[in-house]
Write a protein that holds these residues in place. Structure first.
Motif, PDB file in Angstrom:
ATOM      1  N   TYR A   7      36.901  36.144 -30.589  1.00 21.33           N
ATOM      2  CA  TYR A   7      36.573  35.811 -32.082  1.00 21.33           C
ATOM      3  C   TYR A   7      35.399  34.867 -31.772  1.00 21.33           C
ATOM      4  CZ  TYR A   7      41.042  37.959 -33.714  1.00 21.33           C
ATOM      5  OH  TYR A   7      41.910  38.751 -33.649  1.00 21.33           O
ATOM      6  N   LEU A   8      34.375  35.017 -32.523  1.00 20.50           N
ATOM      7  CA  LEU A   8      33.167  34.057 -32.447  1.00 20.50           C
ATOM      8  C   LEU A   8      33.363  33.323 -33.981  1.00 20.50           C
ATOM      9  CD1 LEU A   8      30.839  32.540 -30.889  1.00 20.50           C
ATOM     10  CD2 LEU A   8      29.397  34.395 -31.922  1.00 20.50           C
ATOM     11  N   TYR A   9      33.558  32.146 -34.087  1.00 22.26           N
ATOM     12  CA  TYR A   9      33.754  31.433 -35.528  1.00 22.26           C
ATOM     13  C   TYR A   9      32.512  30.790 -35.895  1.00 22.26           C
ATOM     14  CZ  TYR A   9      38.605  32.056 -34.891  1.00 22.26           C
ATOM     15  OH  TYR A   9      40.182  32.645 -34.810  1.00 22.26           O
ATOM     16  N   ASP A  10      31.994  30.692 -37.102  1.00 18.64           N
ATOM     17  CA  ASP A  10      31.094  30.055 -37.686  1.00 18.64           C
ATOM     18  C   ASP A  10      31.682  28.709 -38.183  1.00 18.64           C
ATOM     19  OD1 ASP A  10      32.641  30.048 -40.260  1.00 18.64           O
ATOM     20  OD2 ASP A  10      31.026  31.258 -41.350  1.00 18.64           O
ATOM     21  N   ALA A  11      30.787  27.765 -38.660  1.00 19.61           N
ATOM     22  CA  ALA A  11      31.167  26.273 -38.869  1.00 19.61           C
ATOM     23  C   ALA A  11      32.358  26.294 -39.786  1.00 19.61           C
ATOM     24  CB  ALA A  11      30.133  25.386 -39.132  1.00 19.61           C
ATOM     25  N   HIS A  12      32.592  27.278 -40.523  1.00 15.80           N
ATOM     26  CA  HIS A  12      33.834  27.122 -41.579  1.00 15.80           C
ATOM     27  C   HIS A  12      34.779  27.762 -41.085  1.00 15.80           C
ATOM     28  CE1 HIS A  12      30.519  25.604 -44.227  1.00 15.80           C
ATOM     29  NE2 HIS A  12      29.923  26.671 -43.890  1.00 15.80           N
ATOM     30  N   GLY A  13      35.038  28.366 -39.659  1.00  7.22           N
ATOM     31  CA  GLY A  13      36.305  28.878 -39.341  1.00  7.22           C
ATOM     32  C   GLY A  13      36.295  30.480 -39.638  1.00  7.22           C
ATOM     33  N   ILE A  73      32.639  35.526 -37.054  1.00  6.80           N
ATOM     34  CA  ILE A  73      31.287  36.188 -37.528  1.00  6.80           C
ATOM     35  C   ILE A  73      31.104  37.293 -36.370  1.00  6.80           C
ATOM     36  CG2 ILE A  73      30.183  34.466 -38.655  1.00  6.80           C
ATOM     37  CD1 ILE A  73      28.788  33.443 -36.027  1.00  6.80           C
ATOM     38  N   ASP A  74      31.840  37.412 -35.568  1.00  4.05           N
ATOM     39  CA  ASP A  74      31.824  38.433 -34.588  1.00  4.05           C
ATOM     40  C   ASP A  74      32.992  38.589 -33.814  1.00  4.05           C
ATOM     41  OD1 ASP A  74      30.865  40.889 -33.048  1.00  4.05           O
ATOM     42  OD2 ASP A  74      29.180  39.578 -31.835  1.00  4.05           O
ATOM     43  N   THR A  75      33.516  39.905 -33.713  1.00  2.00           N
ATOM     44  CA  THR A  75      34.858  40.291 -32.944  1.00  2.00           C
ATOM     45  C   THR A  75      34.660  41.252 -31.925  1.00  2.00           C
ATOM     46  OG1 THR A  75      36.106  39.428 -35.024  1.00  2.00           O
ATOM     47  CG2 THR A  75      37.294  40.809 -33.461  1.00  2.00           C
ATOM     48  N   ARG A  76      35.273  41.186 -30.865  1.00  2.00           N
ATOM     49  CA  ARG A  76      35.437  42.140 -29.756  1.00  2.00           C
ATOM     50  C   ARG A  76      36.692  42.364 -29.322  1.00  2.00           C
ATOM     51  NH1 ARG A  76      30.003  39.618 -26.498  1.00  2.00           N
ATOM     52  NH2 ARG A  76      28.572  40.272 -28.282  1.00  2.00           N
ATOM     53  N   SER A  77      36.819  43.605 -28.852  1.00  2.00           N
ATOM     54  CA  SER A  77      38.078  43.740 -28.319  1.00  2.00           C
ATOM     55  C   SER A  77      37.992  44.643 -26.860  1.00  2.00           C
ATOM     56  CB  SER A  77      38.826  44.968 -29.256  1.00  2.00           C
ATOM     57  OG  SER A  77      40.196  45.221 -28.707  1.00  2.00           O
TER      58      SER A  77
END
Length: 341
Positions: free
Chosen positions: A31-37, A40-44
């Protein structure tokens, strides 16, 4: 009912603040998080710890780089947090268990780190252990529990305690009070189902149906509930005999067996709670996991008189973010704490 507080991500305007990994036995989810948790992107990747080619630190490093390297290229110095079997003895680096009672603070105190070839520091969440005559352990579920508590603050503040079920290959039932995992029990329900279906005579007459047979499942749960004093071994062969006597169709036998096993799991849970003077039917209860599997447990719990189970959404993502926040990997304002700061 599903509990969820996640806003919709807006990748176009988001600034990355954290990479988090849910790295289990069979798969890796990043998971790639933005500044608010918010992710914004997810990979499996099908690169769980048992499927990392060659094993060893270099192999784990290579898998991580393939999955997340471009994120780090675009935003160097992003903090990284990982949870699950990646912290086991078969993982990237072993993170020793922390003992119950354990909450977010204990998990943060038990974090260990590993440094990648590019110089990125990866923090790994420890698992939780319940010691005693028959020890029990979890890895990954503790992070989901932290996330479930974050999604509903009233759960963490409930001084009477809440029962949290995590259905899966190795189902867990945890008693959580004041935000702490006080005790838990593992049931190998999912794995036993797979073994019985694929490696015993019970599977010889089974066929996979076009869709799950809810009636057959509930029938299995009800049979198990009625046989709570005779037990699992005295009932599972009925999966075959009901088929041989044309009372259970081949494409219903798998669902019936699933109901039997989950029913006996709930029998054991019911008995353990009763020893503490707690009635399962009256206990606040939250489920975490795959929607379809949680739906089955909701149906099974109704057979046991429990009609108000809730399902927590996004527990893993919320738990990883909450632990990162408590560990100081990101600041309360959502800004990352970069390795070069």
């Amino acid at each position: 009912m599903t509990t969820s507080t996640r806003p919709a991500p807006d990748a176009s305007s988001a600034s990355p603040s954290l990479i988090a990994l849910d790295w289990g036995t069979t798969s890796l989810r990043a998971y790639l998080y933005d500044a608010h948790g918010v992710p914004i992107d997810t990979r499996s990747r099908p690169a769980g710890v048992m499927h990392v080619p060659g094993g060893g630190a270099r192999a784990f490093d290579a898998v991580f780089e393939e999955a997340c390297g471009d994120w780090l290229d675009r935003t160097p110095g992003l903090p990284v947090l990982a949870a699950g079997m990646v912290g086991s003895a078969q993982g990237w680096r072993e993170a020793p268990y922390v003992a119950v009672p354990a909450g977010a603070d204990a998990l943060v105190a038990g974090l260990i780190t590993v440094t990648t070839a590019r110089g990125t520091t990866v923090s790994i969440v420890p698992g939780v252990i319940a010691t005693g005559e028959l020890p029990d352990v979890m890895r990954g579920e503790e992070t989901q529990i932290v996330g479930a508590l974050a999604s509903d603050p009233t759960l963490g503040a409930d001084r009477s305690g809440v029962l949290i079920g995590l259905p899966g290959t190795h189902a867990k039932w945890a008693w959580v009070k004041d935000g702490l995992i006080e005790r838990f029990q593992t049931f190998m329900t999912g794995e036993l189902f797979a073994v019985l279906r694929d490696h015993t005579i019970l599977g010889r007459t089974m066929r996979t149906g076009a869709s799950p047979d809810r009636d057959a499942f509930v029938r299995g749960v009800s049979v198990a509930r009625g046989a709570r004093h005779t037990g699992l071994l005295a009932t599972i062969f009925s999966t075959r005999t009901l088929g041989l006597t044309d009372r259970l169709a081949p494409d219903a036998q798998g669902d019936y067996l699933s109901g039997l096993l989950i029913g006996h799991e709930l029998n054991a849970l019911d008995a353990m709670l009763a020893e503490r003077g707690i009635a399962l039917a009256d206990q606040p209860l939250l489920l975490i996991g795959d929607d379809g599997l949680c739906s089955r447990y909701v149906d099974a719990l109704r057979v046991f008189g429990h009609a108000h189970a809730r399902v927590a959404a996004h527990a893993t993502e919320l738990g990883l973010w909450r632990i990162a926040l408590r560990a100081g990997l990101v600041r309360a304002d959502g800004e990352p704490v970069c390795a070069d700061q």
